[in-house]
Design a protein around this motif. Structure first.
Motif, PDB file in Angstrom:
ATOM      1  N   SER A 273       0.786   1.377   3.096  1.00 43.67           N
ATOM      2  CA  SER A 273      -0.053   1.510   1.903  1.00 43.67           C
ATOM      3  C   SER A 273      -1.427   2.065   2.255  1.00 43.67           C
ATOM      4  N   SER A 274      -1.898   1.777   3.473  1.00 40.62           N
ATOM      5  CA  SER A 274      -3.183   2.316   3.917  1.00 40.62           C
ATOM      6  C   SER A 274      -3.125   3.829   4.049  1.00 40.62           C
ATOM      7  N   VAL A 275      -2.004   4.346   4.538  1.00 36.81           N
ATOM      8  CA  VAL A 275      -1.845   5.797   4.694  1.00 36.81           C
ATOM      9  C   VAL A 275      -1.780   6.472   3.327  1.00 36.81           C
ATOM     10  N   ILE A 276      -1.168   5.803   2.368  1.00 29.95           N
ATOM     11  CA  ILE A 276      -1.088   6.365   1.016  1.00 29.95           C
ATOM     12  C   ILE A 276      -2.473   6.395   0.374  1.00 29.95           C
ATOM     13  N   GLY A 277      -3.330   5.428   0.730  1.00 28.73           N
ATOM     14  CA  GLY A 277      -4.694   5.506   0.207  1.00 28.73           C
ATOM     15  C   GLY A 277      -5.426   4.196   0.034  1.00 28.73           C
ATOM     16  N   ILE A 278      -4.695   3.089  -0.212  1.00 27.80           N
ATOM     17  CA  ILE A 278      -5.356   1.797  -0.362  1.00 27.80           C
ATOM     18  C   ILE A 278      -4.514   0.746   0.344  1.00 27.80           C
ATOM     19  N   SER A 279      -5.114   0.103   1.333  1.00 29.08           N
ATOM     20  CA  SER A 279      -4.393  -0.896   2.119  1.00 29.08           C
ATOM     21  C   SER A 279      -4.289  -2.196   1.337  1.00 29.08           C
ATOM     22  N   LEU A 280      -3.075  -2.567   0.965  1.00 30.78           N
ATOM     23  CA  LEU A 280      -2.895  -3.829   0.249  1.00 30.78           C
ATOM     24  C   LEU A 280      -3.280  -5.025   1.116  1.00 30.78           C
ATOM     25  N   PRO A 281      -2.869  -5.080   2.412  1.00 27.33           N
ATOM     26  CA  PRO A 281      -3.276  -6.219   3.229  1.00 27.33           C
ATOM     27  C   PRO A 281      -4.796  -6.337   3.383  1.00 27.33           C
ATOM     28  N   LEU A 282      -5.485  -5.214   3.624  1.00 27.73           N
ATOM     29  CA  LEU A 282      -6.940  -5.268   3.779  1.00 27.73           C
ATOM     30  C   LEU A 282      -7.611  -5.645   2.462  1.00 27.73           C
ATOM     31  N   THR A 283      -7.138  -5.078   1.363  1.00 26.88           N
ATOM     32  CA  THR A 283      -7.717  -5.411   0.061  1.00 26.88           C
ATOM     33  C   THR A 283      -7.555  -6.897  -0.226  1.00 26.88           C
ATOM     34  N   ARG A 284      -6.388  -7.441   0.083  1.00 27.61           N
ATOM     35  CA  ARG A 284      -6.157  -8.883  -0.131  1.00 27.61           C
ATOM     36  C   ARG A 284      -7.143  -9.711   0.690  1.00 27.61           C
ATOM     37  N   LYS A 285      -7.357  -9.327   1.958  1.00 28.22           N
ATOM     38  CA  LYS A 285      -8.296 -10.070   2.812  1.00 28.22           C
ATOM     39  C   LYS A 285      -9.721  -9.981   2.279  1.00 28.22           C
ATOM     40  N   LEU A 286     -10.123  -8.807   1.814  1.00 27.38           N
ATOM     41  CA  LEU A 286     -11.476  -8.649   1.289  1.00 27.38           C
ATOM     42  C   LEU A 286     -11.652  -9.415  -0.023  1.00 27.38           C
ATOM     43  N   LEU A 287     -10.605  -9.452  -0.847  1.00 28.32           N
ATOM     44  CA  LEU A 287     -10.673 -10.260  -2.064  1.00 28.32           C
ATOM     45  C   LEU A 287     -10.841 -11.736  -1.720  1.00 28.32           C
ATOM     46  N   GLN A 288     -10.167 -12.185  -0.670  1.00 27.57           N
ATOM     47  CA  GLN A 288     -10.318 -13.572  -0.242  1.00 27.57           C
ATOM     48  C   GLN A 288     -11.749 -13.855   0.192  1.00 27.57           C
ATOM     49  N   VAL A 289     -12.381 -12.886   0.866  1.00 26.19           N
ATOM     50  CA  VAL A 289     -13.771 -13.063   1.312  1.00 26.19           C
ATOM     51  C   VAL A 289     -14.693 -13.294   0.122  1.00 26.19           C
ATOM     52  N   VAL A 290     -14.432 -12.613  -1.007  1.00 27.07           N
ATOM     53  CA  VAL A 290     -15.293 -12.776  -2.187  1.00 27.07           C
ATOM     54  C   VAL A 290     -14.774 -13.876  -3.114  1.00 27.07           C
ATOM     55  N   GLY A 291     -13.798 -14.647  -2.629  1.00 27.00           N
ATOM     56  CA  GLY A 291     -13.363 -15.838  -3.350  1.00 27.00           C
ATOM     57  C   GLY A 291     -12.278 -15.640  -4.382  1.00 27.00           C
ATOM     58  N   LEU A 292     -11.477 -14.598  -4.230  1.00 32.26           N
ATOM     59  CA  LEU A 292     -10.425 -14.325  -5.211  1.00 32.26           C
ATOM     60  C   LEU A 292      -9.078 -14.128  -4.523  1.00 32.26           C
ATOM     61  N   GLY A 293      -8.012 -14.461  -5.241  1.00 33.29           N
ATOM     62  CA  GLY A 293      -6.662 -14.227  -4.758  1.00 33.29           C
ATOM     63  C   GLY A 293      -6.011 -13.104  -5.528  1.00 33.29           C
ATOM     64  N   VAL A 294      -5.067 -12.441  -4.920  1.00 33.35           N
ATOM     65  CA  VAL A 294      -4.364 -11.323  -5.561  1.00 33.35           C
ATOM     66  C   VAL A 294      -3.759 -11.715  -6.911  1.00 33.35           C
ATOM     67  N   PRO A 295      -3.134 -12.916  -7.056  1.00 32.34           N
ATOM     68  CA  PRO A 295      -2.508 -13.250  -8.341  1.00 32.34           C
ATOM     69  C   PRO A 295      -3.475 -13.266  -9.525  1.00 32.34           C
ATOM     70  N   THR A 296      -4.788 -13.313  -9.247  1.00 32.00           N
ATOM     71  CA  THR A 296      -5.787 -13.226 -10.314  1.00 32.00           C
ATOM     72  C   THR A 296      -5.593 -11.962 -11.150  1.00 32.00           C
ATOM     73  N   PHE A 297      -5.073 -10.915 -10.511  1.00 29.01           N
ATOM     74  CA  PHE A 297      -4.988  -9.609 -11.165  1.00 29.01           C
ATOM     75  C   PHE A 297      -3.577  -9.246 -11.608  1.00 29.01           C
ATOM     76  N   TRP A 298      -2.619 -10.142 -11.404  1.00 26.04           N
ATOM     77  CA  TRP A 298      -1.244  -9.868 -11.848  1.00 26.04           C
ATOM     78  C   TRP A 298      -1.113 -10.102 -13.343  1.00 26.04           C
TER      79      TRP A 298
END
Length: 204
Positions: free
Chosen positions: A179-204
């Protein structure tokens, strides 16, 4: 809580949608050359991260007014190969030359991400980082390169290739996050969201 993608990239939008997120898209219009020129001897990771931060910051005021409780995600990607960091070729000539250099070699696709969390229109948390992925390029024929360049696809994408489009025919493999090669890394985005206090399911 909305996720705002500060990017015009249809590939990034597609990755997020496939992963269950329907983002608000706001295009940053950042002068990438000016941002890069202001940095002093950056590493490739520092460069893509700084560009991602600039893109997120560029849409901040507009997003704060429209979506005061939201998360802005900025992204940037570049390819490091043969000791050089390259972005979008922009011209057919540059794309041809890029493929002559990449054919049969490996490069590192770096994707930088920045996340800004807004509450009541104010930034309450920030996180950023980059993700490297090794890309092993095939050796397309001259005819294949000419045909690929003629489609226009490689001109406007980092490194002059795609993994999820026509360029995928000429990528032998990757070591890392697709996903990083395509343009947006899902694993990195998830980790950064955790840093700012949010989980991925917030946006599902």
């Amino acid at each position: 809580m909305r996720l705002v993608l500060a990017s015009a990239s249809p590939a990034r939008l597609s990755v997020l949608r496939a992963a269950g997120v329907e983002p608000v898209v706001r295009i940053s219009g950042v002068d990438e050359d000016a941002v890069a020129a202001a940095l002093v001897d950056p590493t490739p990771g520092d460069l893509v991260t700084a560009l991602a931060v600039a893109k997120a910051e560029a849409v901040l005021d507009a997003v704060a007014a429209e979506h005061p409780d939201s998360v802005i995600v900025g992204c940037d990607s570049m390819l490091a190969i043969g000791g050089e960091v390259v972005g979008k070729p922009h011209t057919p000539e540059a794309a041809r030359e890029r493929w002559r250099r990449m054919a049969g070699r490996s490069g590192t696709l770096l994707t930088g991400h920045a996340v800004l969390r807004l509450t009541g229109g104010e930034v309450v948390a920030r996180a950023s980082g980059s993700e490297p992925t090794t890309v092993r390029f095939g050796s397309p024929t001259e005819e294949e390169v000419e045909a690929y360049v003629a489609t226009g696809e490689p001109l406007a994408v980092a490194g002059g290739f795609t993994l999820d489009g026509l360029g995928g025919w000429f990528v032998d493999g990757i070591d890392g996050d697709p996903s990083s090669v395509i343009g947006i890394s899902l694993p990195l985005t998830r980790k950064l969201l955790q840093v700012v206090g949010l989980g991925v399911p917030t946006f599902w």
